[in-house]
Design a protein around this motif. Sequence first.
Motif, PDB file in Angstrom:
ATOM      1  N   MET A 270      13.263  41.395  18.568  1.00 45.11           N
ATOM      2  CA  MET A 270      12.499  41.611  17.261  1.00 45.11           C
ATOM      3  C   MET A 270      11.525  40.467  17.008  1.00 45.11           C
ATOM      4  O   MET A 270      10.295  40.548  16.637  1.00 45.11           O
ATOM      5  CB  MET A 270      13.270  41.953  16.005  1.00 45.11           C
ATOM      6  N   GLN A 271      11.941  39.061  17.374  1.00 42.53           N
ATOM      7  CA  GLN A 271      11.011  37.909  17.139  1.00 42.53           C
ATOM      8  C   GLN A 271       9.745  38.106  18.010  1.00 42.53           C
ATOM      9  O   GLN A 271       8.552  37.975  17.741  1.00 42.53           O
ATOM     10  CB  GLN A 271      11.950  36.739  17.350  1.00 42.53           C
ATOM     11  N   HIS A 272      10.197  38.408  19.347  1.00 48.07           N
ATOM     12  CA  HIS A 272       9.188  38.371  20.598  1.00 48.07           C
ATOM     13  C   HIS A 272       8.151  39.631  20.039  1.00 48.07           C
ATOM     14  O   HIS A 272       6.790  39.530  20.403  1.00 48.07           O
ATOM     15  CB  HIS A 272       9.750  38.747  22.090  1.00 48.07           C
ATOM     16  N   ARG A 273       8.706  40.792  19.536  1.00 50.90           N
ATOM     17  CA  ARG A 273       7.561  42.133  19.275  1.00 50.90           C
ATOM     18  C   ARG A 273       7.038  41.462  17.885  1.00 50.90           C
ATOM     19  O   ARG A 273       5.886  42.061  18.095  1.00 50.90           O
ATOM     20  CB  ARG A 273       8.418  43.096  19.312  1.00 50.90           C
ATOM     21  N   ALA A 274       7.140  40.826  17.202  1.00 51.29           N
ATOM     22  CA  ALA A 274       6.576  40.400  16.007  1.00 51.29           C
ATOM     23  C   ALA A 274       5.571  39.252  16.324  1.00 51.29           C
ATOM     24  O   ALA A 274       4.951  38.932  15.295  1.00 51.29           O
ATOM     25  CB  ALA A 274       7.503  39.917  14.840  1.00 51.29           C
ATOM     26  N   GLY A 275       5.643  38.652  17.458  1.00 57.81           N
ATOM     27  CA  GLY A 275       4.905  37.429  17.997  1.00 57.81           C
ATOM     28  C   GLY A 275       5.426  36.102  17.087  1.00 57.81           C
ATOM     29  O   GLY A 275       4.509  35.405  17.235  1.00 57.81           O
ATOM     30  N   THR A 276       6.750  36.106  16.871  1.00 57.88           N
ATOM     31  CA  THR A 276       7.403  34.797  16.504  1.00 57.88           C
ATOM     32  C   THR A 276       8.115  34.443  17.325  1.00 57.88           C
ATOM     33  O   THR A 276       8.989  33.448  17.166  1.00 57.88           O
ATOM     34  CB  THR A 276       7.941  35.051  15.112  1.00 57.88           C
TER      35      THR A 276
ATOM     36  N   SER B 164       8.237  33.024  21.399  1.00 61.26           N
ATOM     37  CA  SER B 164       7.729  31.914  21.952  1.00 61.26           C
ATOM     38  C   SER B 164       6.229  31.857  22.071  1.00 61.26           C
ATOM     39  O   SER B 164       5.452  33.140  22.301  1.00 61.26           O
ATOM     40  CB  SER B 164       8.288  31.640  23.377  1.00 61.26           C
ATOM     41  N   ALA B 165       5.609  30.874  21.978  1.00 61.53           N
ATOM     42  CA  ALA B 165       4.071  30.736  22.186  1.00 61.53           C
ATOM     43  C   ALA B 165       3.655  31.246  23.560  1.00 61.53           C
ATOM     44  O   ALA B 165       2.533  31.900  23.703  1.00 61.53           O
ATOM     45  CB  ALA B 165       3.565  29.297  22.103  1.00 61.53           C
ATOM     46  N   PHE B 166       4.513  31.016  24.676  1.00 61.38           N
ATOM     47  CA  PHE B 166       3.945  31.577  25.862  1.00 61.38           C
ATOM     48  C   PHE B 166       3.987  32.957  25.856  1.00 61.38           C
ATOM     49  O   PHE B 166       3.031  33.648  26.421  1.00 61.38           O
ATOM     50  CB  PHE B 166       4.863  31.078  26.903  1.00 61.38           C
ATOM     51  N   CYS B 167       4.975  33.708  25.287  1.00 55.17           N
ATOM     52  CA  CYS B 167       5.302  35.260  25.185  1.00 55.17           C
ATOM     53  C   CYS B 167       3.993  35.773  24.462  1.00 55.17           C
ATOM     54  O   CYS B 167       3.395  36.666  24.673  1.00 55.17           O
ATOM     55  CB  CYS B 167       6.215  35.693  24.765  1.00 55.17           C
ATOM     56  N   ARG B 168       3.493  35.019  23.454  1.00 54.97           N
ATOM     57  CA  ARG B 168       2.572  35.309  22.374  1.00 54.97           C
ATOM     58  C   ARG B 168       1.085  35.499  23.133  1.00 54.97           C
ATOM     59  O   ARG B 168       0.449  36.495  23.221  1.00 54.97           O
ATOM     60  CB  ARG B 168       2.596  34.586  21.052  1.00 54.97           C
ATOM     61  N   LYS B 169       0.997  34.347  23.748  1.00 49.39           N
ATOM     62  CA  LYS B 169      -0.324  34.262  24.466  1.00 49.39           C
ATOM     63  C   LYS B 169      -0.483  35.147  25.456  1.00 49.39           C
ATOM     64  O   LYS B 169      -1.635  35.841  25.889  1.00 49.39           O
ATOM     65  CB  LYS B 169      -0.106  32.790  25.229  1.00 49.39           C
ATOM     66  N   TYR B 170       0.261  35.729  26.408  1.00 54.18           N
ATOM     67  CA  TYR B 170       0.523  36.729  27.311  1.00 54.18           C
ATOM     68  C   TYR B 170       0.665  38.009  27.011  1.00 54.18           C
ATOM     69  O   TYR B 170       0.755  38.924  27.895  1.00 54.18           O
ATOM     70  CB  TYR B 170       1.146  36.305  28.595  1.00 54.18           C
ATOM     71  N   GLY B 171       1.200  38.253  25.641  1.00 50.63           N
ATOM     72  CA  GLY B 171       1.668  39.705  25.086  1.00 50.63           C
ATOM     73  C   GLY B 171       2.735  40.073  25.891  1.00 50.63           C
ATOM     74  O   GLY B 171       2.906  41.323  26.351  1.00 50.63           O
ATOM     75  N   LEU B 172       3.872  39.183  26.152  1.00 55.07           N
ATOM     76  CA  LEU B 172       5.092  39.691  26.804  1.00 55.07           C
ATOM     77  C   LEU B 172       6.058  40.191  25.671  1.00 55.07           C
ATOM     78  O   LEU B 172       6.544  39.522  25.002  1.00 55.07           O
ATOM     79  CB  LEU B 172       5.796  38.533  27.598  1.00 55.07           C
ATOM     80  N   LYS B 173       6.132  41.659  25.709  1.00 55.06           N
ATOM     81  CA  LYS B 173       6.932  42.193  25.045  1.00 55.06           C
ATOM     82  C   LYS B 173       8.094  43.351  25.561  1.00 55.06           C
ATOM     83  O   LYS B 173       8.779  43.906  24.833  1.00 55.06           O
ATOM     84  CB  LYS B 173       6.241  43.164  23.648  1.00 55.06           C
ATOM     85  N   THR B 174       7.824  43.704  26.812  1.00 48.02           N
ATOM     86  CA  THR B 174       8.572  44.693  27.643  1.00 48.02           C
ATOM     87  C   THR B 174       9.772  43.818  28.154  1.00 48.02           C
ATOM     88  O   THR B 174       9.551  43.153  29.102  1.00 48.02           O
ATOM     89  CB  THR B 174       7.591  45.258  28.468  1.00 48.02           C
TER      90      THR B 174
END
Length: 94
Positions: free
Chosen positions: A29-35, A37-47
């Motif tokens: 839920m954190q990853h999908r909300a963009g909260t 990691s910064a790396f995941c947010r930068k590259y849109g890693l949600k799957t």
Amino acid sequence: MGGWVYILTNKRDGVLYIGVTSGLAARMMQHRAGTGSAFCRKYGLKTLVYAERHDRIEDAIAREKAMKAWKRAWKIELIEKTNPGWDDLFDTLV
């Protein structure tokens, strides 16, 4: 307390992120909300394409460290062995 090692991506054969957590649902839920990691947010890693449960968080942490040292081809092979379609496993695992 147990833990999870997981792999996120943005698309098939895309950028990979390996993480570890004691609570997979909350972390996703954190990853999908963009909260997440910064790396995941930068590259849109949600799957969520891979998840591995461990009885002890220490074992999950050790596995995460080992997997991060792997060659990319080994990571892709691991994903495709259990999830050949690179489907989002979030709804089935959480």
